[in-house]
Scaffold this active site. Sequence first.
Site, PDB file in Angstrom:
ATOM      1  N   HIS A   1      21.859  20.696 -10.058  1.00  0.00           N
ATOM      2  CA  HIS A   1      21.887  19.455  -8.916  1.00  0.00           C
ATOM      3  C   HIS A   1      21.304  20.081  -7.725  1.00  0.00           C
ATOM      4  CE1 HIS A   1      25.534  22.231  -8.927  1.00  0.00           C
ATOM      5  NE2 HIS A   1      25.707  21.884  -7.772  1.00  0.00           N
TER       6      HIS A   1
ATOM      7  N   HIS B   1      21.082  19.200  -3.883  1.00  0.00           N
ATOM      8  CA  HIS B   1      22.034  18.561  -2.729  1.00  0.00           C
ATOM      9  C   HIS B   1      20.710  17.923  -1.736  1.00  0.00           C
ATOM     10  CE1 HIS B   1      25.735  20.975  -3.465  1.00  0.00           C
ATOM     11  NE2 HIS B   1      24.974  21.618  -4.013  1.00  0.00           N
TER      12      HIS B   1
HETATM   13  P1  5GP Z   1      27.641  23.643  -5.811  1.00  0.00           P
HETATM   14  O1  5GP Z   1      28.816  24.277  -5.254  1.00  0.00           O
HETATM   15  O2  5GP Z   1      27.847  23.949  -7.534  1.00  0.00           O
HETATM   16  O3  5GP Z   1      26.287  23.749  -5.411  1.00  0.00           O
HETATM   17  O4  5GP Z   1      27.987  21.998  -5.669  1.00  0.00           O
HETATM   18  C1  5GP Z   1      28.696  21.309  -6.371  1.00  0.00           C
HETATM   19  C2  5GP Z   1      29.104  20.058  -5.686  1.00  0.00           C
HETATM   20  O5  5GP Z   1      29.515  19.158  -6.442  1.00  0.00           O
HETATM   21  C3  5GP Z   1      29.978  20.225  -4.577  1.00  0.00           C
HETATM   22  O6  5GP Z   1      29.536  19.751  -3.235  1.00  0.00           O
HETATM   23  C4  5GP Z   1      31.255  19.292  -4.651  1.00  0.00           C
HETATM   24  O7  5GP Z   1      31.670  18.950  -3.532  1.00  0.00           O
HETATM   25  C5  5GP Z   1      30.881  18.345  -5.534  1.00  0.00           C
HETATM   26  N1  5GP Z   1      31.569  17.772  -6.573  1.00  0.00           N
HETATM   27  C6  5GP Z   1      32.418  18.537  -7.520  1.00  0.00           C
HETATM   28  N2  5GP Z   1      33.328  17.704  -7.994  1.00  0.00           N
HETATM   29  C7  5GP Z   1      32.795  16.561  -7.751  1.00  0.00           C
HETATM   30  C8  5GP Z   1      33.223  15.097  -8.279  1.00  0.00           C
HETATM   31  O8  5GP Z   1      34.110  14.953  -9.063  1.00  0.00           O
HETATM   32  N3  5GP Z   1      32.637  13.975  -7.702  1.00  0.00           N
HETATM   33  C9  5GP Z   1      31.540  14.297  -6.847  1.00  0.00           C
HETATM   34  N4  5GP Z   1      30.893  13.186  -6.418  1.00  0.00           N
HETATM   35  N5  5GP Z   1      31.210  15.249  -6.210  1.00  0.00           N
HETATM   36  C10 5GP Z   1      31.909  16.526  -7.016  1.00  0.00           C
END
Ligand code: 5GP
Length: 193
Positions: A179, A181
């Site tokens: 993903h 951001h």
């Molecule tokens: P990472 O830390 O893996 O780079 O980012 C994962 C992102 O997914 C985090 O910013 C977190 O807030 C988001 N996230 C996790 N679970 C959910 C969810 O159920 N719905 C949404 N919209 N975002 C989520």
Amino acid sequence: MISQKSMAAAAMIPFSLLRNYTTTGRIAAGVRTSLGLCAHPSSINFLTPNRSPRYLCRASATHDEEAAAKAAAINADNGAPTIFDKIISKEIPSTIVYEDDKVLAFKDINPEAPVHVLVIPKFRDGLTQLGKAEQRHGEILGQLLYASRIVAEKEGILEGFRVVINNGPSACQSVYHLHLHVLGGRQMHWPPG
Ligand code: 5GP
């Protein structure tokens, strides 16, 4: 080595700004990295050699976040669906900003900026993280980047936004479905905060 100047700069950045986007192992638009507080062999970065291998996820990351990221990484490639699969299937609701047949963009549930949108491939195809990318993924990677631009335009931040990919446990990646951001709506700082 992390310079004293960098450490001092990090210390001056507010906690809230550092929480998610301060460190290396994260790939920001322009493929730049930050203070060099966090090294990860699978990340794209420009860390100086012989620096201290202090695998700090972020200057202000909590031990919980680091532990959760490490735990998430253990099962990263077991093929199990992630929370994002449920978002793709609409089993879990999300605020969708953009969607086409390959890409879904939805608002992050825990935004770190006024605009914080996640851009994901609908078909993971082994892309649990950017570090797993192969040449065959080139097309979808380009589509994700282009979708990020569409998101920025839709959200009214085309004039200034940041794209971040957290790759691996030392970058505190928590969901193992690639993903991007897309962040904006406030002044972004560099080193990132
Ligand atoms: P990472 O830390 O893996 O780079 O980012 C994962 C992102 O997914 C985090 O910013 C977190 O807030 C988001 N996230 C996790 N679970 C959910 C969810 O159920 N719905 C949404 N919209 N975002 C989520």
